[in-house]
Design a protein around this motif. Sequence first.
Motif, short mmCIF file in Angstrom:
data_model
loop_
_atom_site.label_atom_id
_atom_site.label_comp_id
_atom_site.label_asym_id
_atom_site.label_seq_id
_atom_site.Cartn_x
_atom_site.Cartn_y
_atom_site.Cartn_z
N ASP A 385 0.82 -1.22 0.00
CA ASP A 385 0.00 0.00 0.00
C ASP A 385 0.85 1.27 0.00
O ASP A 385 0.35 2.36 0.23
N GLY A 386 2.15 1.10 -0.20
CA GLY A 386 3.00 2.26 -0.38
C GLY A 386 3.93 2.55 0.79
O GLY A 386 3.71 2.13 1.92
N ALA A 387 4.99 3.25 0.47
CA ALA A 387 5.95 3.78 1.45
C ALA A 387 6.48 5.06 0.83
O ALA A 387 6.34 5.28 -0.37
N VAL A 388 7.07 5.93 1.64
CA VAL A 388 7.54 7.21 1.10
C VAL A 388 9.03 7.39 1.39
O VAL A 388 9.58 6.82 2.34
N ILE A 389 9.65 8.20 0.55
CA ILE A 389 11.03 8.61 0.77
C ILE A 389 11.18 10.05 0.28
O ILE A 389 10.47 10.46 -0.65
N LYS A 390 12.05 10.79 0.92
CA LYS A 390 12.29 12.18 0.54
C LYS A 390 13.65 12.24 -0.16
O LYS A 390 14.69 12.33 0.50
N PRO A 391 13.65 12.17 -1.48
CA PRO A 391 14.94 12.10 -2.19
C PRO A 391 15.84 13.30 -1.94
O PRO A 391 17.07 13.16 -1.95
N SER A 392 15.25 14.47 -1.69
CA SER A 392 16.10 15.66 -1.50
C SER A 392 16.95 15.54 -0.24
O SER A 392 17.97 16.21 -0.11
N ALA A 393 16.53 14.71 0.71
CA ALA A 393 17.28 14.54 1.95
C ALA A 393 18.08 13.25 1.95
O ALA A 393 18.69 12.90 2.96
N ALA A 394 18.06 12.52 0.83
CA ALA A 394 18.74 11.22 0.76
C ALA A 394 20.08 11.35 0.03
O ALA A 394 20.38 12.37 -0.57
N SER A 395 20.88 10.28 0.11
CA SER A 395 22.15 10.24 -0.63
C SER A 395 21.88 9.72 -2.03
O SER A 395 21.39 8.59 -2.18
N PRO A 396 22.22 10.49 -3.06
CA PRO A 396 21.94 10.02 -4.44
C PRO A 396 22.48 8.63 -4.72
O PRO A 396 21.82 7.83 -5.40
N ASP A 506 14.66 0.85 -5.25
CA ASP A 506 14.88 1.47 -6.57
C ASP A 506 13.97 2.70 -6.66
O ASP A 506 12.84 2.61 -7.15
N VAL A 507 14.47 3.82 -6.17
CA VAL A 507 13.63 5.03 -6.13
C VAL A 507 13.27 5.50 -7.54
O VAL A 507 12.10 5.84 -7.78
#
Length: 571
Positions: A385-396, A506-507
Amino acid sequence: MKKLRSQAWFGRKDRDGFLYRSWMKNQGWPHDLFDGRPVIGICNTWSELTPCNAHFRELAEFVKRGVWEAGGFPLEFPVMSLGETQLRPTAMLFRNLASMDVEESIRGNPIDGVVLLMGCDKTTPSLLMGAASCDLPTIGLSGGPMLSGKFRGHDLGSGTGLWQMTDQVRRGEVTSDEFFAAESCMHRSKGHCMTMGTASTMASMVEALGMSLPGNAAIPAVDARRNTLAQMTGRRIVQMVHDDLRMSRILTREAFENAIRANAAIGGSTNAVIHLIAIAGRIGVPLCLDDFDRLGSALPCLLNIQPSGTHLMEDFFYAGGLPGILRELGEAGVLNRDALTANGKSIWDNVASAPCWNRDVIHAFKEPFKADAGIAVLHGNLAPDGAVIKPSAASPRLLQHRGRAVVFETIEEYHARIDDETLDVDENCVLVLKNCGPRGYPGMAEVGNMMLPPKVLRRGVTDMVRISDARMSGTAYGTVVLHACPEAAAGGPIALVQPGDMITLDVPQRGLRLEVDDATLAARRAKWTPPPPPPRGWVKLYVEHVQQADKGADLDFLVGHSGAPVARDSH
Ligand code: FES
């Protein structure tokens, strides 16, 4: 003049009219205040246990000035206040409870319009949710961020600085004495967290939704212009009552789309996902998790602010504040320009000529601070049903990663084992934390940004992939997958992860996969048992009725609105 709702109490010429007016007169109110003028409730989350809102009695006095000036009758009332730093086990456990307090306090009292005084994280969504279920003319006023933290000549941001220094202590780079010396330097004025944490994010959402006057998000709490805004807000709500400008006319689907896009552009907190879905649920606007990805994930982050960047809210205000961001979105064609706002104008009318005074803080849409920075929504067999991630605060480098699971069944197990030098972990592993979701913690605490093992930190590694059903502070950062749905305590697949399983994140493809075959997962599920239910009280009610994070973690029976009518008298 139209007969207002409060006249069902104060406009009566019978026994009950005597009762409703007479007891109020013990405060010294003259009789003519009950003549049918708009009664404005000032819903106050002041508390000395909510330090971010501790200046709200003073702020309320400025709102009252404005209400009096405009011919209204202001009446301040308290509601449950949720202090993010003090309240255990987590303020989120009580967001829905506070919203019930707000809803019933508004509906049950002789109020024609409402000013919501909001600041610390959960005080904003709880007030908006409760007020939306009544749907009276309502305007928001945030308390404003603190001045920038300053430590030894450098900025020190709320929360973000704490997480950074904690890691530095664990790496042996900062002494305990230095660490504790920073304590008085981080929070040195009234106001809420001055990073783009959840409080600043939600104050920005209030403005982007059109629920406040322009400028609400960023004026520092101690700046005289915050008091001016309070006074203007008091003036405005009286006219909103005359115009019957209810929340439902402002909180439209278009307004929520603007908020989602604004959240991407400011690098806002993942907590906004849960709160906006919950608020939309109350007012009756369809909004789902995938809307955040569809509308926001491809947008750039325009704001250079911690935790995604380097500046703080004070800098954001001096650079132009949220109007500067909204103007960029509008000029890029990704703002619903006609959305109505609390001042009676469209959002575009409010921001079309907003200035930007510092392009290092507010970047232009064409030269963004970070590309493709909105919240990404992940799906896969680990989070159906989904999960979230904040790419701007993550390591590329970690946005595509495959690693071995190191599993913690509870937060207690995590704390007990993470510093153990014999823990079988390296920087390529994936840390998995279970049972921290809405039912599991209970309350879905901000524990998803797990600190890294010391032996990994000592190798100079500052980020690892972390996955949980928890939330994370908006001030935190890292490659952290949050809100895995369904949560472990509800029998979600995250409950079935075992040490040594391989996990693929795999974002770019929005994937989150547990590399275990279905038959093995079915066998593990057959052995799984849910945690025992709480025995009594609010926690029992909460656990029995809380929805999953993808639905906003509201209680199932609170979704929707009942309006403001109350049929019966009290005596
Ligand atoms: Fe209150 Fe951050 S702790 S806003």
